[in-house]
Structure formats: C-alpha cells, structure tokens
Design a protein around this motif. Structure first.
Motif, short mmCIF file in Angstrom:
data_model
loop_
_atom_site.label_atom_id
_atom_site.label_comp_id
_atom_site.label_asym_id
_atom_site.label_seq_id
_atom_site.Cartn_x
_atom_site.Cartn_y
_atom_site.Cartn_z
N LEU A 77 -87.34 18.50 20.11
CA LEU A 77 -86.08 18.45 20.95
C LEU A 77 -85.90 17.14 20.98
O LEU A 77 -84.82 16.63 21.61
N ASN A 78 -86.70 15.88 21.91
CA ASN A 78 -86.55 14.77 22.46
C ASN A 78 -85.90 14.27 21.09
O ASN A 78 -85.17 12.79 21.84
N THR A 122 -84.92 14.07 18.09
CA THR A 122 -83.98 14.86 17.31
C THR A 122 -83.19 14.84 18.10
O THR A 122 -81.54 14.55 18.11
N VAL A 123 -82.43 15.24 19.21
CA VAL A 123 -81.56 15.35 20.60
C VAL A 123 -81.13 13.57 20.55
O VAL A 123 -80.13 13.79 20.53
N GLY A 124 -82.74 13.35 21.13
CA GLY A 124 -82.29 12.33 21.47
C GLY A 124 -81.63 10.96 20.90
O GLY A 124 -80.91 10.04 21.39
N ALA A 125 -82.13 10.64 19.75
CA ALA A 125 -81.35 9.91 18.43
C ALA A 125 -80.16 10.04 17.96
O ALA A 125 -79.37 9.44 17.91
N VAL A 126 -79.54 11.74 18.27
CA VAL A 126 -78.11 11.89 17.66
C VAL A 126 -77.54 11.40 19.40
O VAL A 126 -76.43 10.37 19.51
N LYS A 127 -78.32 11.71 20.63
CA LYS A 127 -77.23 11.05 21.56
C LYS A 127 -77.39 9.57 21.25
O LYS A 127 -75.93 9.03 21.67
N ILE A 128 -77.85 9.13 21.53
CA ILE A 128 -78.22 7.28 20.98
C ILE A 128 -77.51 7.04 20.09
O ILE A 128 -76.58 5.98 20.19
N GLY A 129 -77.76 7.39 19.17
CA GLY A 129 -76.68 6.99 17.83
C GLY A 129 -75.41 7.40 18.03
O GLY A 129 -74.17 6.52 17.45
N LEU A 130 -74.87 8.16 18.49
CA LEU A 130 -73.46 8.41 18.77
C LEU A 130 -72.45 7.80 20.03
O LEU A 130 -71.83 7.47 20.11
N GLY A 131 -73.57 8.04 20.44
CA GLY A 131 -72.82 6.88 22.49
C GLY A 131 -71.35 7.87 22.37
O GLY A 131 -70.54 6.75 23.03
N ARG A 132 -71.68 9.13 22.68
CA ARG A 132 -70.02 9.66 22.51
C ARG A 132 -70.22 9.55 24.37
O ARG A 132 -70.92 9.62 25.41
N LEU A 133 -69.10 8.82 25.10
CA LEU A 133 -68.81 9.57 26.99
C LEU A 133 -68.14 10.70 26.57
O LEU A 133 -67.66 11.47 26.15
N ALA A 158 -69.34 4.36 22.01
CA ALA A 158 -69.00 4.14 23.35
C ALA A 158 -70.44 3.73 24.22
O ALA A 158 -69.82 3.22 25.33
N GLY A 159 -71.53 4.05 23.72
CA GLY A 159 -72.42 3.09 25.24
C GLY A 159 -72.72 4.41 25.86
O GLY A 159 -73.45 4.87 26.94
N GLY A 160 -72.42 6.23 25.38
CA GLY A 160 -72.41 7.44 26.43
C GLY A 160 -73.50 7.83 25.94
O GLY A 160 -74.53 7.65 25.20
N ASP A 161 -74.07 8.66 25.97
CA ASP A 161 -74.95 9.89 25.43
C ASP A 161 -75.10 11.31 25.81
O ASP A 161 -76.08 11.98 26.20
N ILE A 162 -73.90 12.30 25.62
CA ILE A 162 -73.98 13.22 26.04
C ILE A 162 -73.44 14.12 24.62
O ILE A 162 -73.40 15.69 24.90
N PHE A 163 -73.67 13.89 23.37
CA PHE A 163 -73.36 14.46 22.78
C PHE A 163 -74.46 14.46 21.43
O PHE A 163 -75.13 13.45 20.52
N PRO A 164 -75.29 15.54 20.92
CA PRO A 164 -75.20 17.04 21.96
C PRO A 164 -75.79 17.56 23.14
O PRO A 164 -76.01 15.79 23.88
N SER A 165 -74.82 18.51 24.06
CA SER A 165 -74.96 18.11 25.07
C SER A 165 -76.85 19.10 25.32
O SER A 165 -77.84 19.58 25.03
N GLY A 166 -77.64 18.16 26.34
CA GLY A 166 -78.84 17.90 26.15
C GLY A 166 -79.44 19.77 27.75
O GLY A 166 -80.69 19.71 26.70
N HIS A 167 -78.62 20.07 27.74
CA HIS A 167 -78.44 21.26 28.91
C HIS A 167 -78.67 22.21 27.82
O HIS A 167 -79.43 23.27 28.17
N THR A 168 -77.68 22.04 27.16
CA THR A 168 -77.46 23.40 26.63
C THR A 168 -78.90 23.52 24.85
O THR A 168 -79.51 24.47 24.75
N ALA A 169 -79.02 22.65 24.49
CA ALA A 169 -79.88 22.54 23.90
C ALA A 169 -81.16 22.83 24.52
O ALA A 169 -82.35 23.30 23.72
N ASN A 170 -81.50 22.27 25.56
CA ASN A 170 -83.08 22.63 26.51
C ASN A 170 -83.05 23.69 26.43
O ASN A 170 -83.96 24.59 27.29
#
Length: 337
Positions: free
Chosen positions: A117-118, A120-131, A146-158
């Motif tokens: 989880l950390n 796969t989801v973390g790599a996509v979050k950092i790579g896409l950088g969605r606000l 744009a430097g964000g880290d919410i896509f995909p939702s970590g709460h939901t995946a967790n």
C-alpha cells in the motif's frame, strides 16, 4: 475431582488447518478488471474529462454545508481510514490470531499488504501531484502536477486494505462473507466521508477503492515470500533459544570468569572469621586498628595484611609477642656473688 471440561482446558490448543488462498482464475479475472478500471480513472483525470467536471460540481455543492449536523460524527468515523489507528487495531487482533493459531502468517500478511500500500499508492500520489479541493486554484482544472498528494485517496485505500485483510485471512467461508461485507461498508463509508468533508475529489476515492482492491487481490502472489519469512523468523528464534539453553555451566580455562574463592574454616582468610582477632581497617597494604577498637601497645602495632588469595594455616602455638625475648629452656637463675 477433575472433570473432562477442566482436563480439556489444560491441553495445548491445536492450530487449525489454514487454507492459504491461491491465485485462481476468478481472482485473476477480478485483478484484470480492477486494473482496467484503475487505468481508466487515471486517464479520465489526465484528460480532464466529465469525471473532473463531476469532481468540481460535488466540491462546489459543499456537502458539509448541506448537512452540517453529520459533521461531528463523520469527523470521528473517518478515523477508520487513517493508517496509524487502523493498523494498531488490526495488528492487535491479528497478533492474538497468530498466538492462537501458532503461526506468524496473519501478522506477516498484514505487513506485506501495508508495504504494498505504501509503495504503490505513495508512488502514484507523488508522481501525479494533484491538489485537494480546498487548495484548488482554477475551476474545471484537474489540478495535477502541482505538488499535491491526494490522488488516489490514501484514507480509502487504507480502509480497503486494513479491513479487507480480515476477510482475506478468515478460516471459514461464513466468517469470510461477514468480514467482506463489513470491510466493504467501512471502506465505502470512509471514501464518501472524505468527499463530504471536502478533503478529496470523487475521482480520488474511486482510484483509492481500486488501489486497495488490487493489493488484496495480489496477496496470493506474496504467500511464498510470507512463508519463507515465517520459516526464517522461527529458525532464528530456535537458534537463539538453543544458545541460551546450551550455555556452559563451568567457566572456560582461559578468557572466562573464574570461580570465586570462599574462605574455609581454619584458614586466615579474613579478620572477621576469627572472633579473637581485632577488627582492622585496611589502608593500602598496611592494616591499622579500626576506629572504636581497643587501644594499647598491642593494638597500635602495625601489621602487614596478607594476600587473601593465599590461605595460610593457623598455628596452634601461642603467638609470640613482638617485644621481649623468650628465655631458653633449662636456664639457671643468676645469683649474686
């Protein structure tokens, strides 16, 4: 009088026969379909399609303002998707399961799922950088890179992974059905709660559901590695226990501790062993009378302390005083002439 019930309580519980899930055709089909759904969501957000427009409509609707009476409850409910609290709760339950079933597989499976989880989801979050919705800058934009880290939702995946692992590790079909329904309700509720609170777009939640489900579907591929890790850990435990039990009872000839030498009766090992001797306080290599002892010529005499590592036998003869001389035997008294 002991009954069969109490005798049964004294027995060591036998570990149940645990069937390890395998990558069946059904699971492979689900894995392929979920992967296609995952890619479709990513492409739809990258291309700023209707899904991004729906994200904005829900954000501008502001559900937390439409139903403010639910805000307090949902603030606590969303904690069921936070990684720290949920990992502790699930690990405590699986730790008890590991102790009862005499296997480390439940805890190792949870660790493997959280690691996937950390990564796969973390790599996509950092790579896409969605606000997130609260930090969006342009209406209608996907807010990517744009430097964000919410896509995909970590709460939901967790939520999908931590609660779904209970269904994955269930030992009976009935328990697996109930736990699957429970994990589905919790993960769906956590995802929609993040949309209500305005912390995630709807597309974030959809991708989080897909990401968590992919991890659960891929766990059978990790089972051989989990088995080898369990065997290695148990082997290290056995080696450590063997080293503790096989420690030498006698000291080695050189390089190890030597046995303590205790004074024997009849040896001059310590001044306290002889009650007739006067207590002395040792300073350096010279013995002096201890404070509070008797004073006098005999008491003020300085004596040299003996090495305690060498025991000397006591003499049964009367000790000779340090001053004066002994009269030779058979000597005649001197007479005046």
């Amino acid at each position: 009088m002991r009954t069969d019930f109490f005798a049964r309580l004294d027995r060591e519980p036998e570990p149940p026969k645990i069937e390890i899930p395998r990558m069946s055709r059904t699971r492979l089909a689900l894995f392929g379909g979920t992967s296609a759904f995952y890619l479709a969501i990513v492409v739809a957000v990258l291309a700023s399609t209707w899904l991004v427009a729906l994200d904005w409509k829900l954000m501008l609707f502001r559900p937390y303002e439409q139903w403010p009476e639910q805000h307090a409850f949902l603030d606590y409910f969303v904690v069921l998707g936070q990684r720290g609290p949920t990992a502790v709760m699930v690990a405590a339950w699986l730790g008890w399961r590991s102790w009862r079933q005499h296997t480390l597989r439940p805890l190792l499976a949870l660790g493997a799922a959280l690691l996937l989880l950390n990564v796969t989801v973390g790599a996509v979050k950092i790579g896409l950088g969605r606000l997130g919705p609260h930090y969006a800058t342009q209406i209608g934009s996907a807010e990517l890179f744009a430097g964000g880290d919410i896509f995909p939702s970590g709460h939901t995946a967790n939520a999908v992974v931590t609660w779904g692992i209970l269904a994955y590790l269930a030992t009976t079909p009935r328990a697996r059905r109930y736990l699957s329904a429970l994990s589905a309700v919790v993960s769906l509720g956590v995802g929609l709660t993040t949309v209500y609170l305005g912390t995630h777009w709807l597309s974030d939640v959809l991708l989080g559901w897909a990401a968590g489900l992919l991890i659960l579907l891929a766990l059978p591929w990790c089972e051989p590695l989990i088995g080898r890790a369990e065997a290695w850990i148990l082997g290290m435990r056995d080696q450590w226990s063997a080293r503790r039990t096989s420690a030498p009872s006698l000291p080695v000839a050189s390089g190890g501790p030597r046995p303590a030498v205790f004074p024997q009766r009849g040896t001059d090992a310590s001044p306290a062993d002889d009650p007739a001797r006067e207590p002395v306080a040792t300073v350096g290599t010279t013995a002096r009378p201890a404070p509070g002892s008797a004073t006098g010529p005999a008491a003020s005499t300085r004596t040299t302390t003996h090495d305690r590592s060498r025991a000397h036998p006591r003499s049964e003869r009367t000790p000779v005083t340090p001053s004066g001389s002994r009269r030779p035997p058979h000597s005649r008294p001197l007479t005046g002439g």
